[in-house]
Design an enzyme around this catalytic site. Structure first.
Site, PDB file in Angstrom:
ATOM      1  N   LEU A  16      16.453   4.629  -1.227  1.00  0.00           N
ATOM      2  CA  LEU A  16      15.776   4.864  -2.506  1.00  0.00           C
ATOM      3  C   LEU A  16      14.453   4.087  -2.597  1.00  0.00           C
ATOM      4  CD1 LEU A  16      18.862   4.693  -4.939  1.00  0.00           C
ATOM      5  CD2 LEU A  16      17.974   6.641  -3.639  1.00  0.00           C
ATOM      6  N   ASP A  35      11.470  -6.240   2.302  1.00  0.00           N
ATOM      7  CA  ASP A  35      12.820  -6.007   2.840  1.00  0.00           C
ATOM      8  C   ASP A  35      13.107  -7.108   3.851  1.00  0.00           C
ATOM      9  OD1 ASP A  35      15.258  -4.741   3.903  1.00  0.00           O
ATOM     10  OD2 ASP A  35      14.527  -2.916   2.957  1.00  0.00           O
ATOM     11  N   SER A 149      23.808   1.150 -11.019  1.00  0.00           N
ATOM     12  CA  SER A 149      24.615   2.201 -10.386  1.00  0.00           C
ATOM     13  C   SER A 149      25.560   2.737 -11.458  1.00  0.00           C
ATOM     14  CB  SER A 149      25.449   1.606  -9.244  1.00  0.00           C
ATOM     15  OG  SER A 149      26.494   2.490  -8.869  1.00  0.00           O
ATOM     16  N   TYR A 162      30.991  -4.917  -6.440  1.00  0.00           N
ATOM     17  CA  TYR A 162      29.792  -4.078  -6.598  1.00  0.00           C
ATOM     18  C   TYR A 162      29.570  -3.731  -8.072  1.00  0.00           C
ATOM     19  CZ  TYR A 162      26.512  -0.267  -5.596  1.00  0.00           C
ATOM     20  OH  TYR A 162      25.405   0.549  -5.556  1.00  0.00           O
ATOM     21  N   LYS A 166      26.413  -4.758 -10.597  1.00  0.00           N
ATOM     22  CA  LYS A 166      25.560  -3.756 -11.238  1.00  0.00           C
ATOM     23  C   LYS A 166      25.695  -3.815 -12.761  1.00  0.00           C
ATOM     24  CE  LYS A 166      23.830  -2.031  -7.476  1.00  0.00           C
ATOM     25  NZ  LYS A 166      22.400  -2.146  -7.173  1.00  0.00           N
ATOM     26  N   THR A 197      21.636   8.402   1.194  1.00  0.00           N
ATOM     27  CA  THR A 197      20.917   7.293   1.844  1.00  0.00           C
ATOM     28  C   THR A 197      21.848   6.627   2.850  1.00  0.00           C
ATOM     29  OG1 THR A 197      21.693   5.537   0.399  1.00  0.00           O
ATOM     30  CG2 THR A 197      19.776   6.778  -0.377  1.00  0.00           C
TER      31      THR A 197
HETATM   32  C1  LIG Z   1      26.760   3.439  -3.926  1.00  0.00           C
HETATM   33  C2  LIG Z   1      26.848   3.616  -5.398  1.00  0.00           C
HETATM   34  O1  LIG Z   1      26.269   2.856  -6.166  1.00  0.00           O
HETATM   35  C3  LIG Z   1      27.589   4.727  -5.900  1.00  0.00           C
HETATM   36  C4  LIG Z   1      29.014   4.471  -5.693  1.00  0.00           C
HETATM   37  O2  LIG Z   1      29.551   3.570  -6.253  1.00  0.00           O
HETATM   38  S1  LIG Z   1      29.745   5.518  -4.651  1.00  0.00           S
HETATM   39  C5  LIG Z   1      31.458   5.216  -4.865  1.00  0.00           C
HETATM   40  C6  LIG Z   1      31.866   4.314  -3.866  1.00  0.00           C
HETATM   41  N1  LIG Z   1      33.268   4.275  -3.841  1.00  0.00           N
HETATM   42  C7  LIG Z   1      33.809   3.422  -3.026  1.00  0.00           C
HETATM   43  O3  LIG Z   1      33.133   2.704  -2.330  1.00  0.00           O
HETATM   44  C8  LIG Z   1      35.314   3.370  -3.002  1.00  0.00           C
HETATM   45  C9  LIG Z   1      35.729   2.085  -2.426  1.00  0.00           C
HETATM   46  N2  LIG Z   1      37.124   2.076  -2.148  1.00  0.00           N
HETATM   47  C10 LIG Z   1      37.651   2.361  -0.907  1.00  0.00           C
HETATM   48  O4  LIG Z   1      36.937   2.723   0.027  1.00  0.00           O
HETATM   49  C11 LIG Z   1      39.146   2.168  -0.738  1.00  0.00           C
HETATM   50  O5  LIG Z   1      39.764   2.359  -1.973  1.00  0.00           O
HETATM   51  C12 LIG Z   1      39.529   0.783  -0.162  1.00  0.00           C
HETATM   52  C13 LIG Z   1      38.962   0.650   1.235  1.00  0.00           C
HETATM   53  C14 LIG Z   1      39.044  -0.355  -1.005  1.00  0.00           C
HETATM   54  C15 LIG Z   1      41.045   0.674  -0.096  1.00  0.00           C
HETATM   55  O6  LIG Z   1      41.526   1.739   0.643  1.00  0.00           O
HETATM   56  P1  LIG Z   1      43.087   1.910   1.021  1.00  0.00           P
HETATM   57  O7  LIG Z   1      43.193   3.225   1.681  1.00  0.00           O
HETATM   58  O8  LIG Z   1      43.926   1.661  -0.178  1.00  0.00           O
HETATM   59  O9  LIG Z   1      43.395   0.889   2.162  1.00  0.00           O
HETATM   60  P2  LIG Z   1      43.811  -0.651   2.237  1.00  0.00           P
HETATM   61  O10 LIG Z   1      44.970  -0.714   3.139  1.00  0.00           O
HETATM   62  O11 LIG Z   1      43.948  -1.283   0.898  1.00  0.00           O
HETATM   63  O12 LIG Z   1      42.529  -1.290   2.984  1.00  0.00           O
HETATM   64  C16 LIG Z   1      41.731  -0.494   3.802  1.00  0.00           C
HETATM   65  C17 LIG Z   1      40.767  -1.350   4.597  1.00  0.00           C
HETATM   66  O13 LIG Z   1      40.044  -2.225   3.712  1.00  0.00           O
HETATM   67  C18 LIG Z   1      39.866  -3.518   4.315  1.00  0.00           C
HETATM   68  N3  LIG Z   1      40.314  -4.537   3.370  1.00  0.00           N
HETATM   69  C19 LIG Z   1      41.089  -4.344   2.296  1.00  0.00           C
HETATM   70  N4  LIG Z   1      41.241  -5.487   1.643  1.00  0.00           N
HETATM   71  C20 LIG Z   1      40.567  -6.439   2.289  1.00  0.00           C
HETATM   72  C21 LIG Z   1      40.371  -7.834   2.094  1.00  0.00           C
HETATM   73  N5  LIG Z   1      40.890  -8.470   1.071  1.00  0.00           N
HETATM   74  N6  LIG Z   1      39.602  -8.507   2.986  1.00  0.00           N
HETATM   75  C22 LIG Z   1      39.080  -7.875   4.035  1.00  0.00           C
HETATM   76  N7  LIG Z   1      39.232  -6.546   4.258  1.00  0.00           N
HETATM   77  C23 LIG Z   1      39.968  -5.836   3.401  1.00  0.00           C
HETATM   78  C24 LIG Z   1      40.659  -3.581   5.548  1.00  0.00           C
HETATM   79  O14 LIG Z   1      39.696  -3.701   6.607  1.00  0.00           O
HETATM   80  C25 LIG Z   1      41.428  -2.268   5.620  1.00  0.00           C
HETATM   81  O15 LIG Z   1      41.164  -1.705   6.872  1.00  0.00           O
HETATM   82  P3  LIG Z   1      42.364  -1.574   7.951  1.00  0.00           P
HETATM   83  O16 LIG Z   1      43.336  -0.614   7.351  1.00  0.00           O
HETATM   84  O17 LIG Z   1      41.648  -1.010   9.120  1.00  0.00           O
HETATM   85  O18 LIG Z   1      42.882  -2.937   8.195  1.00  0.00           O
HETATM   86  N1  LIG Z   2      22.687   5.562  -2.471  1.00  0.00           N
HETATM   87  C1  LIG Z   2      23.381   5.656  -3.595  1.00  0.00           C
HETATM   88  O1  LIG Z   2      24.139   6.610  -3.801  1.00  0.00           O
HETATM   89  C2  LIG Z   2      23.237   4.627  -4.651  1.00  0.00           C
HETATM   90  C3  LIG Z   2      22.516   3.459  -4.483  1.00  0.00           C
HETATM   91  N2  LIG Z   2      22.433   2.562  -5.514  1.00  0.00           N
HETATM   92  C4  LIG Z   2      21.659   1.333  -5.387  1.00  0.00           C
HETATM   93  O2  LIG Z   2      20.335   1.671  -5.006  1.00  0.00           O
HETATM   94  C5  LIG Z   2      19.768   0.612  -4.256  1.00  0.00           C
HETATM   95  C6  LIG Z   2      19.211   1.176  -2.964  1.00  0.00           C
HETATM   96  O3  LIG Z   2      20.292   1.698  -2.229  1.00  0.00           O
HETATM   97  P1  LIG Z   2      20.094   2.650  -0.970  1.00  0.00           P
HETATM   98  O4  LIG Z   2      18.685   2.986  -0.824  1.00  0.00           O
HETATM   99  O5  LIG Z   2      21.105   3.699  -1.106  1.00  0.00           O
HETATM  100  O6  LIG Z   2      20.579   1.657   0.186  1.00  0.00           O
HETATM  101  P2  LIG Z   2      19.988   1.353   1.628  1.00  0.00           P
HETATM  102  O7  LIG Z   2      21.050   0.564   2.314  1.00  0.00           O
HETATM  103  O8  LIG Z   2      19.469   2.586   2.253  1.00  0.00           O
HETATM  104  O9  LIG Z   2      18.738   0.399   1.313  1.00  0.00           O
HETATM  105  C7  LIG Z   2      18.900  -0.872   0.791  1.00  0.00           C
HETATM  106  C8  LIG Z   2      17.844  -1.772   1.388  1.00  0.00           C
HETATM  107  O10 LIG Z   2      18.003  -3.084   0.808  1.00  0.00           O
HETATM  108  C9  LIG Z   2      17.731  -4.006   1.825  1.00  0.00           C
HETATM  109  N3  LIG Z   2      18.323  -5.308   1.523  1.00  0.00           N
HETATM  110  C10 LIG Z   2      19.631  -5.664   1.566  1.00  0.00           C
HETATM  111  N4  LIG Z   2      19.771  -6.956   1.266  1.00  0.00           N
HETATM  112  C11 LIG Z   2      18.522  -7.434   1.027  1.00  0.00           C
HETATM  113  C12 LIG Z   2      18.019  -8.700   0.677  1.00  0.00           C
HETATM  114  N5  LIG Z   2      18.820  -9.770   0.529  1.00  0.00           N
HETATM  115  N6  LIG Z   2      16.679  -8.843   0.514  1.00  0.00           N
HETATM  116  C13 LIG Z   2      15.862  -7.783   0.679  1.00  0.00           C
HETATM  117  N7  LIG Z   2      16.275  -6.564   1.011  1.00  0.00           N
HETATM  118  C14 LIG Z   2      17.595  -6.389   1.189  1.00  0.00           C
HETATM  119  C15 LIG Z   2      18.325  -3.390   3.076  1.00  0.00           C
HETATM  120  O11 LIG Z   2      17.768  -3.986   4.251  1.00  0.00           O
HETATM  121  C16 LIG Z   2      17.955  -1.941   2.908  1.00  0.00           C
HETATM  122  O12 LIG Z   2      16.718  -1.628   3.529  1.00  0.00           O
HETATM  123  C17 LIG Z   2      20.884  -0.418  -4.062  1.00  0.00           C
HETATM  124  O13 LIG Z   2      20.728  -1.432  -5.035  1.00  0.00           O
HETATM  125  C18 LIG Z   2      22.146   0.376  -4.319  1.00  0.00           C
HETATM  126  O14 LIG Z   2      23.187  -0.441  -4.790  1.00  0.00           O
HETATM  127  C19 LIG Z   2      23.016   2.783  -6.715  1.00  0.00           C
HETATM  128  C20 LIG Z   2      23.740   3.917  -6.928  1.00  0.00           C
HETATM  129  C21 LIG Z   2      23.914   4.924  -5.916  1.00  0.00           C
END
Ligand SMILES: CC(=O)CC(=O)SCCNC(=O)CCNC(=O)[C@H](O)C(C)(C)COP(=O)(O)OP(=O)(O)OC[C@H]1O[C@@H](n2cnc3c(N)ncnc32)[C@H](O)[C@@H]1OP(=O)(O)O
Ligand SMILES: NC(=O)C1=CN([C@@H]2O[C@H](COP(=O)(O)OP(=O)(O)OC[C@H]3O[C@@H](n4cnc5c(N)ncnc54)[C@H](O)[C@@H]3O)[C@@H](O)[C@H]2O)C=CC1
Length: 255
Positions: A16, A35, A149, A162, A166, A197
């Site tokens: 982004l 960055d 987010s 996360y 946010k 992304t």
């Molecule tokens: C980007 C944006 O801004 C927009 C968004 O938000 S997009 C929406 C994003 N949504 C997400 O990211 C969802 C996140 N959640 C998940 O991916 C899963 O629910 C989860 C990975 C947290 C749990 O999944 P699950 O199937 O119940 O599995 P679970 O057995 O609990 O753990 C899975 C893995 O997590 C890791 N893990 C879990 N708890 C951990 C802990 N306390 N410490 C370290 N690792 C851990 C482990 O590596 C585990 O992997 P292995 O099975 O290979 O050992």
């Molecule tokens: N992609 C998506 O769907 C969404 C993204 N966001 C937010 O938007 C923002 C941008 O995300 P994306 O572009 O998707 O991710 P991205 O991973 O493509 O880019 C993030 C950038 O931030 C830089 N970065 C990480 N830690 C840093 C630090 N300590 N100092 C300086 N730079 C650092 C990384 O090097 C990377 O270039 C993030 O804050 C993310 O949480 C929020 C909602 C949805």
């Protein structure tokens, strides 16, 4: 149009932030690309040409951000808009009962440090430079744009860190708008839904596929250019201030 405006965009070597930096230059502005030193920021700045400069910056460092602002003033003479895009995420449950393993405190702290503390660090230092601008006819000196987010509102399983990071950006938006009002500096936070992304590509395929299908309309991932377009709107519309704007195709994430 961003003609004549100078922007500083964090996290702009990717996703982004990168699209936002591109838009600055395409629309006639200048941009400081902040960055991590390990990012592809230098290469990207060279591609954009003389109206872009890369400064290796960790947003959590006072020294790095101050240096980026100094370079901004030296090279471009001013700063009009600071855009916070740097961010990271982790996906861990609060407690993994299968493994009797609590969420690592270090993981929680790291996400809060980069997303929340890093954002505030950039804001508090950047507005010192923006505040040096002569106000325009409306009394405005410049703008801050943050990236929260939709996870600030409907975080999923595994998103405690996360979402907390946010939610804090959402929470700081209004008080900062109030703090900066006397200087004619606005602040707006964008809460994106799902954008195509590298950050999103790191999610498990299962999660990504499911999430994209749940977006009512348009039922697809957002394009980084659509985020950049919203940043431009925030910069150009003088009435947007102290507000958080969801940019998500009506997505409400399920548990
Ligand atoms: C980007 C944006 O801004 C927009 C968004 O938000 S997009 C929406 C994003 N949504 C997400 O990211 C969802 C996140 N959640 C998940 O991916 C899963 O629910 C989860 C990975 C947290 C749990 O999944 P699950 O199937 O119940 O599995 P679970 O057995 O609990 O753990 C899975 C893995 O997590 C890791 N893990 C879990 N708890 C951990 C802990 N306390 N410490 C370290 N690792 C851990 C482990 O590596 C585990 O992997 P292995 O099975 O290979 O050992
Ligand atoms: N992609 C998506 O769907 C969404 C993204 N966001 C937010 O938007 C923002 C941008 O995300 P994306 O572009 O998707 O991710 P991205 O991973 O493509 O880019 C993030 C950038 O931030 C830089 N970065 C990480 N830690 C840093 C630090 N300590 N100092 C300086 N730079 C650092 C990384 O090097 C990377 O270039 C993030 O804050 C993310 O949480 C929020 C909602 C949805």
């Amino acid at each position: 149009m961003l003609k004549g405006l100078v922007g500083l965009v964090t996290g702009s070597a990717s996703g982004l932030g990168r699209a936002t930096a591109e838009r600055f230059v395409k629309e006639g502005g200048k941009v400081v690309i902040c960055d991590l030193p390990t990012s592809k920021g230098s290469e990207f700045a060279s591609q954009l040409g003389e109206n872009a400069v890369f400064v290796p910056t960790d947003v959590t460092s006072e020294k790095d951000v101050s240096e980026a602002l100094n370079i901004c003033k030296d090279k471009f003479g001013r700063l009009d808009a600071a855009v916070n895009c740097a961010g990271i995420g982790v996906a861990f449950k609060t407690y993994n009962f299968n493994k009797s393993l609590p969420h690592k405190l270090d993981d929680f702290t790291k996400v809060l440090m980069v997303n929340t503390v890093g954002t505030f660090n950039v804001i508090r230092l950047a507005v010192g430079v923006i505040g040096q601008n002569e106000p325009n006819e409306d009394g405005q000196r410049g703008v801050v744009v943050n990236t929260a987010s939709v996870a600030a509102y409907d975080g999923q399983i595994g998103q405690a860190a996360y979402s907390a990071s946010k939610g804090a950006i959402v929470g700081m938006t209004l008080p900062i708008a109030r703090d900066l009002a006397s200087q004619g500096i606005r602040i707006v936070t964008i809460a994106p839904g799902l954008f195509d992304t590298p950050l999103l590509q790191s999610l498990p395929e299962k999660v990504r596929h499911f999430l994209a299908k749940t977006i009512p309309f348009p039922s697809r991932l957002g394009k980084p250019e659509e985020y950049a377009q919203m940043v431009e709107c925030c910069i150009r519309n003088p009435l947007l201030n102290g507000e958080v704007i969801r940019l998500d195709g009506a997505l409400r994430m399920m548990a």
